[in-house]
Structures are given as C-alpha cells and as structure tokens.
Design an enzyme around this catalytic site. Structure first.
Site, mmCIF file in Angstrom:
data_model
loop_
_atom_site.group_PDB
_atom_site.id
_atom_site.type_symbol
_atom_site.label_atom_id
_atom_site.label_comp_id
_atom_site.label_asym_id
_atom_site.label_seq_id
_atom_site.Cartn_x
_atom_site.Cartn_y
_atom_site.Cartn_z
ATOM 1 N N ASN A 1 2.838 2.122 -3.549
ATOM 2 C CA ASN A 1 1.624 1.404 -3.939
ATOM 3 C C ASN A 1 0.413 2.288 -3.689
ATOM 4 O OD1 ASN A 1 -0.136 -0.835 -4.567
ATOM 5 N ND2 ASN A 1 -0.438 -1.142 -2.362
ATOM 6 N N HIS B 1 -3.522 1.701 -2.622
ATOM 7 C CA HIS B 1 -4.398 0.662 -2.091
ATOM 8 C C HIS B 1 -5.796 1.248 -1.900
ATOM 9 C CE1 HIS B 1 -5.549 -2.898 0.158
ATOM 10 N NE2 HIS B 1 -6.152 -2.091 1.009
ATOM 11 N N SER C 1 -5.308 4.997 -0.421
ATOM 12 C CA SER C 1 -4.068 5.367 0.266
ATOM 13 C C SER C 1 -2.865 5.104 -0.627
ATOM 14 C CB SER C 1 -3.885 4.522 1.538
ATOM 15 O OG SER C 1 -5.002 4.612 2.395
ATOM 16 N N GLU D 1 5.956 -6.143 4.965
ATOM 17 C CA GLU D 1 4.647 -6.461 5.536
ATOM 18 C C GLU D 1 3.546 -5.865 4.659
ATOM 19 O OE1 GLU D 1 2.094 -5.802 9.608
ATOM 20 O OE2 GLU D 1 4.198 -5.220 9.599
#
Ligand code: NHR
Ligand code: GAR
Length: 213
Positions: free
Chosen positions: A106, A108, A135, A142
């Site tokens: 991902n 972010h 990032s 989580e």
C-alpha cells in the site's frame, strides 16, 4: 515477469505512474488487471487506455467478508505475484490480507507510523508539523501498521493549504511507488514473518527513508 494487480477507488495517478515507469524503465513487470470498488473511478479509464483489463467490483454483498471473498476470487483469476493498493479506500479483512502475505503493498500519504487513517494532509497542517510525506508498506491486518519499504519526505511551507501539500506529496508518491515495484520485479524486496528484507538484509524502519538508491 512480475504479474501485478492494482486496486483503486479513484483518480489512479499512482496507477498511471506505475504503468508509465514499467514501460519507460523496461521493468520485467506487467499490470495484468486493475480493479476498482467504484464504477466511476477515473483510474479505470487509465487502465483501458493502456490496454489493461479494467474491472469494477461494487459492494453489493452486504458484509465486508463476503465482498473480500469475491474480490479475492477476481484477483486470483489473474494469478498475481503482487497486489498493489493505489488509493484503494476500503479496509480489508484479516483473511484477505493473510492470503496475500508478502504480496500486498500500500501507499499511504503520511510518514508512518505518524498519521494512520484518513485526511492526513489536513491533520498534519493542524498539528503544525514541518515535514510530511508518503510511505510504501507491506499490508498486514492491522491498519496502516505493516512494515515499511520506502518513505519520501517533503517540507511543509508556511501558508500551505491541504491541497498544495497533497500535490507535493503526490509528486513523491509517483516516484517511490514505481521504484518499489521495480525492486519487486528484480526480486530485491521480501517480507518474511513480519520483517522486510532488502537485498537479503533486514530493512529496519528508520532505514526505509534512506534506501532511495
Ligand atoms: N486493510 C488492512 N487490513 N490493512 C491495511 O493497512 C490497509 C487495508 C486497506 C486499505 C489503505 C489505507 C491507507 O493507506 C489500506 C490499508 C481506507 C481506510 C478506511 O477507513 C483506511 C485506511 C486505508 C484505506 N476506509 C473506510 C472503510 O470503512 C471507508 C472510507 C471511505 O470510503 O472514504 O473501509 O490509508
Ligand atoms: C494517494 O495519495 C494515496 O496515498 C492515498 O490516496 C491517493 C490516491 O491517489 N491513499 C489513501 O489515502 C489510502 N487511504 P491516486 O488515486 O491518484 O493514485
């Protein structure tokens, strides 16, 4: 050949940067499908323009778990080596994330672990920070807590609006996400357990920002 499935929800500028860099850098990689949870996502048109299969999977399944099972089926038809979240705005269930352990990344819009969650640019401004960034990280169940692969930092200028700051961060995203894809295509990044290895060495969180080369 690294087979990539990209998940989007909107504009798809990161998708575009990935498509363009795979081509320009002659990476041993291919985006084999783009899947959006929104039928009006502009990124779907970008995919079609590039001759990539563009798929919409809207949430008509009632439960998050059922949606994620359908999503997993759609993705796995394409036998990906890497699943890339590029502005995908749905939280993914634990089973889905665990199914793609080490293959799901991902981007972010913050310097994680700071500013997990949404609306990061405004929150950074409200806090009076001097720096912000983006990032790239492996996804674990989580939220926004998976191990870092690469970060880019940008300065915050006096009087910045959230839009101006977001633009500055986007420019960096379009550099670091394709670079991370290239590392995967070259087999240079791995996650084993909860640790990231780059070129066979453990990549510590504080080093993620220094590994631009
Ligand atoms: N799923 C897991 N399990 N772990 C992560 O780290 C994930 C993830 C799914 C998406 C991207 C993420 C981000 O970079 C991401 C990381 C959506 C939300 C969210 O709250 C939060 C984080 C991210 C993406 N989504 C709302 C939801 O209920 C919907 C918000 C909306 O539609 O506007 O799914 O920030
Ligand atoms: C990017 O800035 C990405 O970091 C962010 O959404 C934008 C998508 O832009 N991701 C999230 O906020 C995930 N919650 P794009 O569709 O133009 O690539």
């Amino acid at each position: 050949m690294l087979r990539i499935v990209v998940l989007i929800s909107g504009n798809g500028s990161n998708l575009q940067a990935i498509i363009d860099n795979i081509h320009d850098d002659e990476m041993d990689a291919e985006v084999v499908a783009v899947i959006s949870n929104k039928s009006n996502a502009y990124g779907l048109q970008r995919a079609e323009q590039a001759g990539i299969k563009a798929i919409t999977l809207e949430d008509t399944y009632g439960s998050r778990e059922q949606y994620d099972i359908e999503l997993q089926k759609k993705i796995d038809t394409h036998q990906p080596d890497l699943v890339v979240l590029a502005g995908f705005m749905r939280i993914l269930s634990d089973d889905f994330v665990n199914h793609y352990h080490g293959k799901l990344i991902n981007i972010h819009p913050s310097l994680l672990p700071k500013y997990q969650g949404l609306n990061t640019h405004q929150r950074v401004l409200d806090a009076g920070d001097t720096h912000h960034g983006a990032s790239v990280h492996f996804v674990i169940p989580e939220l926004d807590a998976g191990p870092l692969i690469l970060q880019a930092e940008v300065p915050i200028h006096k009087g910045d609006t959230a839009e101006e700051l977001a633009q500055r961060v986007h420019k960096e995203e379009h550099i670091i996400y394709p670079l991370v894809i290239k590392w995967f295509a070259e087999g240079r990044v791995k996650m084993l357990g909860d640790k990231v290895y780059k070129d066979g060495k453990e990549l510590l969180p504080q080093a993620a920002k220094l590994h631009l080369i």
